[in-house]
Scaffold this active site. Sequence first.
Site, mmCIF file in Angstrom:
data_model
loop_
_atom_site.group_PDB
_atom_site.id
_atom_site.type_symbol
_atom_site.label_atom_id
_atom_site.label_comp_id
_atom_site.label_asym_id
_atom_site.label_seq_id
_atom_site.Cartn_x
_atom_site.Cartn_y
_atom_site.Cartn_z
ATOM 1 N N GLU B 29 0.837 -1.197 0.000
ATOM 2 C CA GLU B 29 0.000 0.000 0.000
ATOM 3 C C GLU B 29 0.872 1.248 0.000
ATOM 4 O OE1 GLU B 29 -3.064 -2.659 2.565
ATOM 5 O OE2 GLU B 29 -2.493 -0.715 3.414
ATOM 6 N N GLU B 54 -4.617 -6.800 2.059
ATOM 7 C CA GLU B 54 -3.433 -7.548 2.484
ATOM 8 C C GLU B 54 -3.532 -9.042 2.214
ATOM 9 O OE1 GLU B 54 -4.773 -5.227 4.360
ATOM 10 O OE2 GLU B 54 -3.194 -3.872 5.042
ATOM 11 N N ASP B 79 0.986 -4.980 12.676
ATOM 12 C CA ASP B 79 -0.329 -5.217 13.266
ATOM 13 C C ASP B 79 -1.323 -5.686 12.211
ATOM 14 O OD1 ASP B 79 1.096 -2.621 14.015
ATOM 15 O OD2 ASP B 79 0.178 -3.157 15.929
ATOM 16 N N ILE B 81 -0.800 -7.629 9.808
ATOM 17 C CA ILE B 81 -0.500 -8.969 9.323
ATOM 18 C C ILE B 81 -1.608 -9.931 9.748
ATOM 19 C CG2 ILE B 81 0.906 -10.607 10.698
ATOM 20 C CD1 ILE B 81 3.219 -9.755 8.783
ATOM 21 N N HIS B 123 -1.435 -0.271 16.514
ATOM 22 C CA HIS B 123 -0.473 0.250 15.544
ATOM 23 C C HIS B 123 0.945 0.265 16.090
ATOM 24 C CE1 HIS B 123 -4.126 1.514 13.614
ATOM 25 N NE2 HIS B 123 -3.497 2.079 12.605
#
Lengths: 247, 338
Positions: B29, B54, B79, B81, B123
């Site tokens: 991204e 993702e 995070d 993932i 985050h």
Amino acid sequence: MHLFAPEKLAASSGIVGASGPAAVGLALAGQVLRPGTVSVAFFGEGAANAGMLMESMNLASVWKLPVVFVCKDNGWAITTPADSATGGNLLARARAFGMKALEVDGTAVEAVWPAAEIALGHARAGLGPVFILARCVHIEGHLLGDALLDMVRRPAYSLRKRTWPMVRGLFKRGGAPWGERLASARQMLEAVFRVHIDKAAGSDPLARTRRALAAEDATRLSGLESEIRGKIRDIVTRAMSSPGSPG
Amino acid sequence: MRHLSFSDAIDDALGQAMAADPRIILLGEDVQGLHAGLFVRFGRRRVRNTPISEAAFLGAAVAAAMAGLRPVAEIMLVDFIGVAADALLNHAAKVEAFSGGRWRVPLVVRTACGGGYGDGGQHEQSLWGWLGHIPGLSVVVPSTPADAGGLMLASLALDAPVIFMEHKLLSSRWLDFLGSGGRDTVSYDIPAEGVRGPAPDVWEPLPIGKATVRRGGSDLTIVTLGVGVHRALEAAAILERSGISAGVVDLRSVSPLDQETLRREVGRTGRMLVVDEDYERFALSGELAAAALEGDLNFKYGRVCTRSTIPYAPELEQETLPNVERIVRAGKKMVGET
């Protein structure tokens, strides 16, 4: 980012797309425990490409859950223009899941209100979920300090931090042929211009609505504003005096 | 020898490798903006912006690696993932084993991790323990620009999946994008040697799975990684003033773990203090104790980790993450114990 109000069954998350499953879950609980209620998911059009959101739309459709999916389309997925991130048409995509879909000018309160009434009515009546595509403008970027906006606002700072690496990339040995390199540089400049134009063209819907209200009924407007100010003051006072808060 | 920032070192090494091998592509991204130098140099076929998907693009990167590309898939923050965990857990990590070695997955997953700049619990996670737990994945966490570039090169050369983790406090690029947003009123406690440092003119790969001793010590061995290395070095200087000699081992790799260096250094002092920014329980910190015990070492053990969900309020955030004060206190306690 993580605003929660259990009494109002309102939640938020920093994970893009998470409002989908959340709204579906709230609607599921509502369908069982509080018939006639409806849940609302807000997300950007970039989030429409997240798997969990598309799965949520499908699940809400097959279970006929009372969910209104509100997609705020400002044309940007963070700093990536929507047309290079989103395939097809979002209204058509929602309809493909079997749900009712409406399009509305998201910057006009007087347009959103009736569209919302239709959507909420449909969902409350048990007819299934509704998708609202609300066209908006990206006034402050994705987050405070948005990189593309920054290039316009602070050109000198951006020159060193952002522009210079691109210039170096243009001339560094070992890479794509000239044509491709120039195409990339042009794409970056176009993105910066587009953000600048968006910002210039997009007037704040709140400011517009306020002007309209002032013209219509100035007394009522000042009454509303002082009521709002009072409420904010109370909330801030309560927050500042609660345990764990600084000062 | 030049001086590069942590972020620039990684992109510089990646650029060197991309120039030499046309199979390497970068996708993720906003990567065209975040790595504008690489985007302009290599063009849009090799540096590709993805939608916010993702699961799709990481899964695709796994299969693209199987089919001959050498992708670098960027997951903006570790995070996220969670959204694409299947691609790593059930595919990247297992294809080689399932195919009897006939199919390889030369994939690098590049991701930003770590906290200390006020971005909240979703985050600021580290999660290298969680990822290192999965057989078939390698996980590297550099602490300096020189190591970052070298490990990137080594990750690209490996014919197996590597998670390359960039701590955000060391990366001016990430801090600028996510944290300060260019505001002058905001500043962070950033370790200077981690953010900017010497780097070779031409990158050489730094072997994965080899730790390094950053500071010698005779009373106590602090075992750490990432920003923890710099906090530990600062704590060691303070401990020195109290007459405690603390060594610092920079793991550099979570998986594979450098058992030999760990056992040698801890064996020498008999005291292991782990400074691990990842969550405390069922983690790297426990794994280090197991590794030392399996080496038949007799040692005292302590750990400074993140013990809960990371708070958003700055004071609470600073207390939760391993800070210099907590490390000094733990070090003094360990030495006082004997």
